[in-house]
Design a protein around this motif. Sequence first.
Motif, PDB file in Angstrom:
ATOM      1  N   ARG A 121       0.709  -1.175  -0.018  1.00 25.69           N
ATOM      2  CA  ARG A 121       0.047   0.142   0.000  1.00 25.69           C
ATOM      3  C   ARG A 121       0.888   1.434   0.037  1.00 25.69           C
ATOM      4  O   ARG A 121       1.904   1.199   0.615  1.00 25.69           O
ATOM      5  N   GLN A 122       0.496   2.188  -0.767  1.00 27.45           N
ATOM      6  CA  GLN A 122       1.094   3.713  -0.787  1.00 27.45           C
ATOM      7  C   GLN A 122       0.337   4.317  -0.044  1.00 27.45           C
ATOM      8  O   GLN A 122      -0.650   5.110  -0.590  1.00 27.45           O
ATOM      9  N   PRO A 123       0.650   4.716   1.326  1.00 25.90           N
ATOM     10  CA  PRO A 123      -0.349   5.399   2.183  1.00 25.90           C
ATOM     11  C   PRO A 123      -0.421   7.155   1.646  1.00 25.90           C
ATOM     12  O   PRO A 123       0.593   7.521   1.057  1.00 25.90           O
ATOM     13  N   CYS A 124      -1.622   7.675   1.894  1.00 27.88           N
ATOM     14  CA  CYS A 124      -1.754   8.685   1.651  1.00 27.88           C
ATOM     15  C   CYS A 124      -2.526   9.717   2.657  1.00 27.88           C
ATOM     16  O   CYS A 124      -2.912   8.970   3.607  1.00 27.88           O
ATOM     17  N   TRP A 125      -2.841  11.165   2.447  1.00 20.05           N
ATOM     18  CA  TRP A 125      -3.136  11.866   3.443  1.00 20.05           C
ATOM     19  C   TRP A 125      -4.763  11.437   3.921  1.00 20.05           C
ATOM     20  O   TRP A 125      -5.238  11.553   4.928  1.00 20.05           O
ATOM     21  N   LYS A 126      -5.371  10.552   2.933  1.00 19.05           N
ATOM     22  CA  LYS A 126      -6.756  10.150   3.469  1.00 19.05           C
ATOM     23  C   LYS A 126      -6.865   9.194   4.679  1.00 19.05           C
ATOM     24  O   LYS A 126      -7.576   9.326   5.488  1.00 19.05           O
ATOM     25  N   LEU A 127      -5.752   8.566   4.741  1.00 22.08           N
ATOM     26  CA  LEU A 127      -5.365   7.778   6.088  1.00 22.08           C
ATOM     27  C   LEU A 127      -5.411   8.718   7.335  1.00 22.08           C
ATOM     28  O   LEU A 127      -5.967   8.356   8.324  1.00 22.08           O
ATOM     29  N   ASN A 128      -4.842   9.755   7.167  1.00 25.95           N
ATOM     30  CA  ASN A 128      -4.484  10.671   8.309  1.00 25.95           C
ATOM     31  C   ASN A 128      -5.941  11.073   8.761  1.00 25.95           C
ATOM     32  O   ASN A 128      -6.448  11.116   9.988  1.00 25.95           O
ATOM     33  N   LEU A 129      -6.785  11.782   7.739  1.00 27.07           N
ATOM     34  CA  LEU A 129      -8.144  12.265   8.114  1.00 27.07           C
ATOM     35  C   LEU A 129      -8.988  11.101   8.460  1.00 27.07           C
ATOM     36  O   LEU A 129      -9.882  11.280   9.459  1.00 27.07           O
ATOM     37  N   HIS A 130      -8.926   9.955   7.848  1.00 20.19           N
ATOM     38  CA  HIS A 130      -9.860   8.742   8.233  1.00 20.19           C
ATOM     39  C   HIS A 130      -9.643   8.303   9.775  1.00 20.19           C
ATOM     40  O   HIS A 130     -10.498   8.019  10.526  1.00 20.19           O
ATOM     41  N   THR A 131      -8.287   8.101  10.133  1.00 24.07           N
ATOM     42  CA  THR A 131      -8.005   7.612  11.655  1.00 24.07           C
ATOM     43  C   THR A 131      -8.002   9.044  12.478  1.00 24.07           C
ATOM     44  O   THR A 131      -7.792   8.685  13.828  1.00 24.07           O
ATOM     45  N   GLY A 132      -8.027  10.145  12.334  1.00 20.69           N
ATOM     46  CA  GLY A 132      -7.832  11.269  13.145  1.00 20.69           C
ATOM     47  C   GLY A 132      -6.265  11.467  13.547  1.00 20.69           C
ATOM     48  O   GLY A 132      -6.030  12.142  14.446  1.00 20.69           O
ATOM     49  N   ASN A 133      -5.366  10.750  12.972  1.00 21.61           N
ATOM     50  CA  ASN A 133      -3.763  10.941  13.354  1.00 21.61           C
ATOM     51  C   ASN A 133      -3.228  11.469  12.260  1.00 21.61           C
ATOM     52  O   ASN A 133      -2.934  10.872  11.094  1.00 21.61           O
ATOM     53  N   PRO A 134      -2.601  12.792  12.231  1.00 22.11           N
ATOM     54  CA  PRO A 134      -1.844  13.503  11.229  1.00 22.11           C
ATOM     55  C   PRO A 134      -0.564  12.808  10.901  1.00 22.11           C
ATOM     56  O   PRO A 134       0.019  12.961   9.787  1.00 22.11           O
ATOM     57  N   ALA A 135      -0.035  11.920  11.734  1.00 19.22           N
ATOM     58  CA  ALA A 135       1.176  11.179  11.490  1.00 19.22           C
ATOM     59  C   ALA A 135       0.797   9.620  10.875  1.00 19.22           C
ATOM     60  O   ALA A 135       2.067   8.968  10.774  1.00 19.22           O
ATOM     61  N   GLN A 136      -0.325   9.213  10.499  1.00 18.92           N
ATOM     62  CA  GLN A 136      -0.726   7.894  10.443  1.00 18.92           C
ATOM     63  C   GLN A 136      -0.014   7.353   8.960  1.00 18.92           C
ATOM     64  O   GLN A 136       0.605   6.373   8.879  1.00 18.92           O
ATOM     65  N   ALA A 137      -0.135   8.188   7.932  1.00 21.03           N
ATOM     66  CA  ALA A 137       0.240   7.603   6.711  1.00 21.03           C
ATOM     67  C   ALA A 137       1.829   7.718   6.642  1.00 21.03           C
ATOM     68  O   ALA A 137       2.412   6.808   6.578  1.00 21.03           O
ATOM     69  N   ALA A 138       2.611   8.740   7.275  1.00 12.85           N
ATOM     70  CA  ALA A 138       3.865   8.742   7.457  1.00 12.85           C
ATOM     71  C   ALA A 138       4.387   7.561   8.202  1.00 12.85           C
ATOM     72  O   ALA A 138       5.653   6.948   7.778  1.00 12.85           O
ATOM     73  N   SER A 139       3.663   7.227   9.363  1.00 10.00           N
ATOM     74  CA  SER A 139       4.135   6.147  10.088  1.00 10.00           C
ATOM     75  C   SER A 139       3.845   4.724   9.283  1.00 10.00           C
ATOM     76  O   SER A 139       4.952   3.872   9.393  1.00 10.00           O
ATOM     77  N   PHE A 140       2.959   4.705   8.525  1.00  7.29           N
ATOM     78  CA  PHE A 140       2.722   3.555   7.831  1.00  7.29           C
ATOM     79  C   PHE A 140       3.931   3.185   6.880  1.00  7.29           C
ATOM     80  O   PHE A 140       4.600   2.238   6.973  1.00  7.29           O
ATOM     81  N   GLN A 141       4.490   4.508   6.099  1.00  9.68           N
ATOM     82  CA  GLN A 141       5.440   4.426   5.384  1.00  9.68           C
ATOM     83  C   GLN A 141       6.746   3.879   5.902  1.00  9.68           C
ATOM     84  O   GLN A 141       7.646   3.284   5.616  1.00  9.68           O
ATOM     85  N   LYS A 142       6.906   4.707   7.144  1.00  7.16           N
ATOM     86  CA  LYS A 142       8.460   4.620   7.884  1.00  7.16           C
ATOM     87  C   LYS A 142       8.300   3.205   8.386  1.00  7.16           C
ATOM     88  O   LYS A 142       9.584   2.507   8.340  1.00  7.16           O
ATOM     89  N   THR A 143       7.364   2.513   8.700  1.00 13.46           N
ATOM     90  CA  THR A 143       7.529   1.232   9.312  1.00 13.46           C
ATOM     91  C   THR A 143       7.176  -0.044   8.367  1.00 13.46           C
ATOM     92  O   THR A 143       7.662  -1.150   8.839  1.00 13.46           O
ATOM     93  N   GLY A 144       6.786   0.334   7.080  1.00 15.54           N
ATOM     94  CA  GLY A 144       6.491  -0.946   6.191  1.00 15.54           C
ATOM     95  C   GLY A 144       5.349  -1.415   6.661  1.00 15.54           C
ATOM     96  O   GLY A 144       4.988  -2.586   6.029  1.00 15.54           O
ATOM     97  N   ARG A 145       4.600  -1.337   7.540  1.00 17.55           N
ATOM     98  CA  ARG A 145       3.391  -2.011   8.140  1.00 17.55           C
ATOM     99  C   ARG A 145       2.257  -1.126   7.229  1.00 17.55           C
ATOM    100  O   ARG A 145       1.119  -0.611   7.843  1.00 17.55           O
ATOM    101  N   THR A 146       2.149  -1.401   6.046  1.00 16.22           N
ATOM    102  CA  THR A 146       1.037  -0.872   5.047  1.00 16.22           C
ATOM    103  C   THR A 146       0.154  -1.781   4.728  1.00 16.22           C
ATOM    104  O   THR A 146      -0.795  -1.393   4.198  1.00 16.22           O
ATOM    105  N   GLY A 147       0.332  -3.231   4.806  1.00 17.33           N
ATOM    106  CA  GLY A 147      -0.481  -3.997   4.143  1.00 17.33           C
ATOM    107  C   GLY A 147      -0.133  -4.181   2.647  1.00 17.33           C
ATOM    108  O   GLY A 147       0.776  -3.762   2.309  1.00 17.33           O
TER     109      GLY A 147
END
Length: 228
Positions: A121-147
């Motif tokens: 998965r290539q995370p984007c800003w929609k993940l931030n808004l959906h979760t209410g966590n502005p760091a979520q997409a970048a954290s997905f990308q940094k950790t490789g926990r993207t699915g």
Amino acid sequence: MSETARILDLYVGSPAHRWEGKEPSAIGKTRVDGPVEVTRTGLKGDRQADTAVHGGPEMALHHYPSEHHDHWRTAFPDLAEIYRPGGFGENLSSEGFTEKDLCIGDIFSAGAARLQISQGRQPCWKLNLHTGNPAQAASFQKTGRTGWYFRVLEEGTLRAGDTLSLVERPCPDWNLREVILARFNPRLDSSVAKALSQLEVLTASWRAAFARKVDPDFREDPSARLQG
């Protein structure tokens, strides 16, 4: 290393206008019961807002391993309650393996269907808004926990409780987690980038992205994708 996983739940959704001034999204999904038809473009009843970056034959199903939720609850304890199966807009939630156990191109029997891993998965800003966590997409990308995404090699049906079983591994040298981390590595070795750009089981979009990384002077700016 586990080569089987159990499907916990299946989820489908439709595009909706959720955020003022932003394009619609189908990241909000609902659990479905009973057998669900799997076509070349995904689960019956599931739709995407932007098929250029989600869905279609090459990204028909998004899979997220439930094992990662404990990590997110620990990393963001104030949001612990949102980290649950279905919470990231995935189609399949599972228990049994994660990215580190798998390889790009792995083929699975799943219910009456046959699926192949096509990219992370290539995370984007929609993940931030959906979760209410502005760091979520970048954290997905940094950790490789993207699915990851599946293409559908053989249509069939799926239901919660079905087993995903590895039946073929055509690319044993390309661990899925390592390929995901390579995709977002700004200093990726050119020889690795070249090899991945020629890996036919990868989606065309990821092969093109790796082809750009062959140039040592190329610099990718992910800020618009991650922040919106």
